[in-house]
Design a protein around this motif. Structure first.
Motif, PDB file in Angstrom:
ATOM      1  N   ALA A  45       0.846  -1.200   0.000  1.00  0.00           N
ATOM      2  CA  ALA A  45       0.000   0.000   0.000  1.00  0.00           C
ATOM      3  C   ALA A  45       0.879   1.247   0.000  1.00  0.00           C
ATOM      4  O   ALA A  45       0.949   1.990   0.974  1.00  0.00           O
ATOM      5  N   THR A  46       1.561   1.490  -1.105  1.00  0.00           N
ATOM      6  CA  THR A  46       2.411   2.665  -1.225  1.00  0.00           C
ATOM      7  C   THR A  46       1.570   3.906  -1.527  1.00  0.00           C
ATOM      8  O   THR A  46       0.363   3.812  -1.790  1.00  0.00           O
ATOM      9  N   GLU A  47       2.223   5.075  -1.512  1.00  0.00           N
ATOM     10  CA  GLU A  47       1.517   6.317  -1.816  1.00  0.00           C
ATOM     11  C   GLU A  47       0.881   6.246  -3.207  1.00  0.00           C
ATOM     12  O   GLU A  47      -0.254   6.714  -3.406  1.00  0.00           O
ATOM     13  N   ALA A  48       1.593   5.674  -4.174  1.00  0.00           N
ATOM     14  CA  ALA A  48       1.056   5.571  -5.532  1.00  0.00           C
ATOM     15  C   ALA A  48      -0.212   4.733  -5.565  1.00  0.00           C
ATOM     16  O   ALA A  48      -1.157   5.033  -6.308  1.00  0.00           O
ATOM     17  N   VAL A  49      -0.273   3.676  -4.762  1.00  0.00           N
ATOM     18  CA  VAL A  49      -1.465   2.830  -4.712  1.00  0.00           C
ATOM     19  C   VAL A  49      -2.619   3.579  -4.038  1.00  0.00           C
ATOM     20  O   VAL A  49      -3.773   3.464  -4.455  1.00  0.00           O
ATOM     21  N   VAL A  50      -2.303   4.357  -3.018  1.00  0.00           N
ATOM     22  CA  VAL A  50      -3.336   5.169  -2.364  1.00  0.00           C
ATOM     23  C   VAL A  50      -3.945   6.155  -3.361  1.00  0.00           C
ATOM     24  O   VAL A  50      -5.177   6.304  -3.445  1.00  0.00           O
ATOM     25  N   LEU A  51      -3.105   6.818  -4.120  1.00  0.00           N
ATOM     26  CA  LEU A  51      -3.596   7.783  -5.114  1.00  0.00           C
ATOM     27  C   LEU A  51      -4.370   7.076  -6.232  1.00  0.00           C
ATOM     28  O   LEU A  51      -5.327   7.624  -6.786  1.00  0.00           O
ATOM     29  N   GLU A  52      -3.947   5.860  -6.560  1.00  0.00           N
ATOM     30  CA  GLU A  52      -4.691   5.070  -7.541  1.00  0.00           C
ATOM     31  C   GLU A  52      -6.090   4.757  -7.025  1.00  0.00           C
ATOM     32  O   GLU A  52      -7.083   4.859  -7.762  1.00  0.00           O
ATOM     33  N   ALA A  53      -6.189   4.371  -5.740  1.00  0.00           N
ATOM     34  CA  ALA A  53      -7.495   4.090  -5.151  1.00  0.00           C
ATOM     35  C   ALA A  53      -8.390   5.319  -5.207  1.00  0.00           C
ATOM     36  O   ALA A  53      -9.575   5.230  -5.557  1.00  0.00           O
ATOM     37  N   VAL A 351     -14.251  -4.426  -7.111  1.00  0.00           N
ATOM     38  CA  VAL A 351     -12.901  -4.794  -6.661  1.00  0.00           C
ATOM     39  C   VAL A 351     -11.953  -4.624  -7.838  1.00  0.00           C
ATOM     40  O   VAL A 351     -12.228  -5.097  -8.942  1.00  0.00           O
ATOM     41  N   PHE A 352     -10.827  -3.947  -7.609  1.00  0.00           N
ATOM     42  CA  PHE A 352      -9.850  -3.674  -8.665  1.00  0.00           C
ATOM     43  C   PHE A 352      -8.483  -4.230  -8.270  1.00  0.00           C
ATOM     44  O   PHE A 352      -8.071  -4.118  -7.109  1.00  0.00           O
ATOM     45  N   LYS A 353      -7.779  -4.806  -9.233  1.00  0.00           N
ATOM     46  CA  LYS A 353      -6.371  -5.146  -9.028  1.00  0.00           C
ATOM     47  C   LYS A 353      -5.546  -3.894  -9.309  1.00  0.00           C
ATOM     48  O   LYS A 353      -5.796  -3.186 -10.285  1.00  0.00           O
ATOM     49  N   THR A 354      -4.572  -3.635  -8.461  1.00  0.00           N
ATOM     50  CA  THR A 354      -3.746  -2.456  -8.675  1.00  0.00           C
ATOM     51  C   THR A 354      -3.026  -2.522 -10.018  1.00  0.00           C
ATOM     52  O   THR A 354      -2.625  -3.597 -10.470  1.00  0.00           O
ATOM     53  N   GLY A 355      -2.867  -1.358 -10.633  1.00  0.00           N
ATOM     54  CA  GLY A 355      -2.052  -1.263 -11.840  1.00  0.00           C
ATOM     55  C   GLY A 355      -0.670  -0.737 -11.548  1.00  0.00           C
ATOM     56  O   GLY A 355       0.149  -0.554 -12.455  1.00  0.00           O
ATOM     57  N   VAL A 356      -0.372  -0.522 -10.250  1.00  0.00           N
ATOM     58  CA  VAL A 356       0.935   0.004  -9.836  1.00  0.00           C
ATOM     59  C   VAL A 356       1.877  -1.159  -9.542  1.00  0.00           C
ATOM     60  O   VAL A 356       1.543  -2.054  -8.760  1.00  0.00           O
ATOM     61  N   ARG A 357       3.027  -1.156 -10.150  1.00  0.00           N
ATOM     62  CA  ARG A 357       4.045  -2.170  -9.837  1.00  0.00           C
ATOM     63  C   ARG A 357       4.864  -1.644  -8.670  1.00  0.00           C
ATOM     64  O   ARG A 357       5.615  -0.669  -8.805  1.00  0.00           O
ATOM     65  N   THR A 358       4.726  -2.259  -7.509  1.00  0.00           N
ATOM     66  CA  THR A 358       5.361  -1.734  -6.301  1.00  0.00           C
ATOM     67  C   THR A 358       6.737  -2.350  -6.018  1.00  0.00           C
ATOM     68  O   THR A 358       7.363  -2.002  -5.017  1.00  0.00           O
ATOM     69  N   ASN A 359       7.200  -3.235  -6.881  1.00  0.00           N
ATOM     70  CA  ASN A 359       8.506  -3.872  -6.645  1.00  0.00           C
ATOM     71  C   ASN A 359       9.617  -2.836  -6.697  1.00  0.00           C
ATOM     72  O   ASN A 359       9.830  -2.188  -7.732  1.00  0.00           O
ATOM     73  N   PRO A 360      10.375  -2.651  -5.603  1.00  0.00           N
ATOM     74  CA  PRO A 360      11.458  -1.673  -5.620  1.00  0.00           C
ATOM     75  C   PRO A 360      12.740  -2.193  -6.288  1.00  0.00           C
ATOM     76  O   PRO A 360      13.701  -1.434  -6.469  1.00  0.00           O
ATOM     77  N   VAL A 361      12.758  -3.491  -6.632  1.00  0.00           N
ATOM     78  CA  VAL A 361      13.957  -4.109  -7.206  1.00  0.00           C
ATOM     79  C   VAL A 361      13.817  -4.160  -8.731  1.00  0.00           C
ATOM     80  O   VAL A 361      12.815  -4.620  -9.256  1.00  0.00           O
ATOM     81  N   ASN A 362      14.859  -3.710  -9.405  1.00  0.00           N
ATOM     82  CA  ASN A 362      14.903  -3.779 -10.873  1.00  0.00           C
ATOM     83  C   ASN A 362      16.121  -4.593 -11.298  1.00  0.00           C
ATOM     84  O   ASN A 362      17.092  -4.763 -10.546  1.00  0.00           O
ATOM     85  N   TYR A 363      16.081  -5.094 -12.517  1.00  0.00           N
ATOM     86  CA  TYR A 363      17.182  -5.906 -13.048  1.00  0.00           C
ATOM     87  C   TYR A 363      17.746  -5.228 -14.307  1.00  0.00           C
ATOM     88  O   TYR A 363      16.986  -4.867 -15.208  1.00  0.00           O
ATOM     89  N   TYR A 364      19.043  -5.063 -14.332  1.00  0.00           N
ATOM     90  CA  TYR A 364      19.709  -4.518 -15.517  1.00  0.00           C
ATOM     91  C   TYR A 364      20.361  -5.692 -16.251  1.00  0.00           C
ATOM     92  O   TYR A 364      21.218  -6.386 -15.683  1.00  0.00           O
TER      93      TYR A 364
END
Length: 365
Positions: A45-53, A351-364
């Motif tokens: 439940a990040t800020e982006a998910v709150v704003l999405e809600a 009921v909605f599935k979030t469209g925000v990807r909350t994973n803080p880990v990225n792969y290069y």
């Protein structure tokens, strides 16, 4: 629909009593009496998910991870936790977390992955201890089925994959009704002997109030005799991790390739191959290094989890493959699980599935 009704539906699937002691599942912001305008399900439940809600017109977020794990001494937006809490409070959005209690039920986070991997003969890797009780009660034969059915309806009699389990034995009870009693049978002041059936039934400890209420409401006696016994048996439907078997053995490299596709990852960190095919698969979503020894004892061919540290990989001891697919990746299907639970229990609700990807880990790559 009020938020407390939605919470009750979720907690009937994953009771809060099954969360770990360090956890902070439950309603974190908002009030249970609020009218719910819609639900967004997310892993975090990040800020982006709150704003999405807010943008979707939903005022409840059901998240797997609690945004607040420990007490907040200040809320001034200096980190992602405080920013999310501020956004939720400013916009009257409730956040409900369903974390390790959802991990610890058989059909929860780990069960969903077992479904996706097609595992058979599943069982919990580390079953919970001291979570079961047994009820003994004494019933006139003519009322036995009435009482037994009421106790089953309250949640009693579940043993593994079997429901409505009980035992009965016949005997004779005695009692003498006092001057102010209103006995169902017998006479005041006289000892009475009555044919009775002793009924025994196992139930999860947290259901005790419901079981006693069901017993008393269905039993014909004014004073209901019963005994409650705490059991040391493990509860095989509750605990951490899941182990099961693939329908057919698979080569190690082929199975890792399958894991890359299932968990949508470009790379998997793993221990050296053992040279044996994979059939017995153990899994724990999130950070599961604490279950490596359990996987070894259960003779797993591979143990899949996330957040493994360097030295923890040595614990494989060349006896199984440890595969780290990542924390977020191992739990990503929890959003689908929560959506399905809510859609089944509240089929006409938004009921909605979030469209925000909350994973803080990225792969290069």
């Amino acid at each position: 629909m009020i938020i407390s009704n939605i919470i009750a539906g979720l907690e009937s699937f994953a009771p809060p009593v099954y969360q770990e002691s360090y956890d902070n599942a439950g309603l974190l912001t908002g009030e249970p009496g609020w009218h719910c305008s819609g639900i967004v399900v997310a892993l975090d439940a990040t800020e982006a998910v709150v704003l999405e809600a807010k943008a979707r017109g939903a005022n409840l977020i059901v998240a797997h991870h609690p945004i607040v794990f420990s007490g907040l001494k200040k809320i001034n937006g200096k980190n992602y936790v405080e920013k999310a809490v501020i956004a939720a409070i400013k916009n009257d959005i409730a956040i409900y977390a369903i974390h390790t209690n959802l991990d610890n039920v058989m059909d929860g986070v780990n069960g969903r992955i077992a479904d996706i991997l097609g595992l058979l003969n599943r069982r919990v890797m580390a079953p919970r201890q001291n979570t079961l009780r047994k009820l003994y009660t004494f019933v006139p034969p003519a009322h036995l089925e009435q009482v037994r059915s009421a106790l089953f309806a309250a949640g009693g009699g579940q043993i593994g994959q079997y429901s409505e389990c009980s035992f009965q034995s016949e005997g004779e009870g005695s009692f003498r009704a006092g001057d102010h009693a209103n006995p169902f049978v017998g006479e005041i002041g006289k000892r009475h002997l009555e044919p009775e059936v002793k009924l025994e039934m196992v139930f999860p400890a947290y259901l005790e109030p419901a079981m006693i209420a069901a017993l008393k409401s269905s039993h014909p006696y004014e004073e209901v005799a019963y005994d409650l016994i705490s059991l040391t048996n493990s509860f095989d439907m509750v605990g951490t991790g899941i182990i099961g078997e693939l329908p057919e053995p698979v080569a190690e490299t082929a199975f890792l390739e399958r894991l890359k596709n299932v968990f949508r990852v470009p790379v998997i960190r793993h221990t050296p191959f053992t040279g044996k095919p994979v059939q017995r698969v153990a899994f724990c979503g999130g950070a599961g290094s604490f279950l490596v020894n359990n996987a070894l004892q259960l003779k797993a061919d591979i143990y899949i989890t996330g957040d493994m540290k360097y030295h923890e990989f040595f614990d494989a001891n060349d006896r199984l493959v440890i595969a780290d697919v990542g924390h977020f990746e191992s739990e990503q299907y929890t959003v689908d699980l929560l959506y399905d639970i809510l859609a089944e229990k509240f089929p006409t609700f938004a009921v909605f599935k979030t469209g925000v990807r909350t994973n803080p880990v990225n792969y290069y790559i």
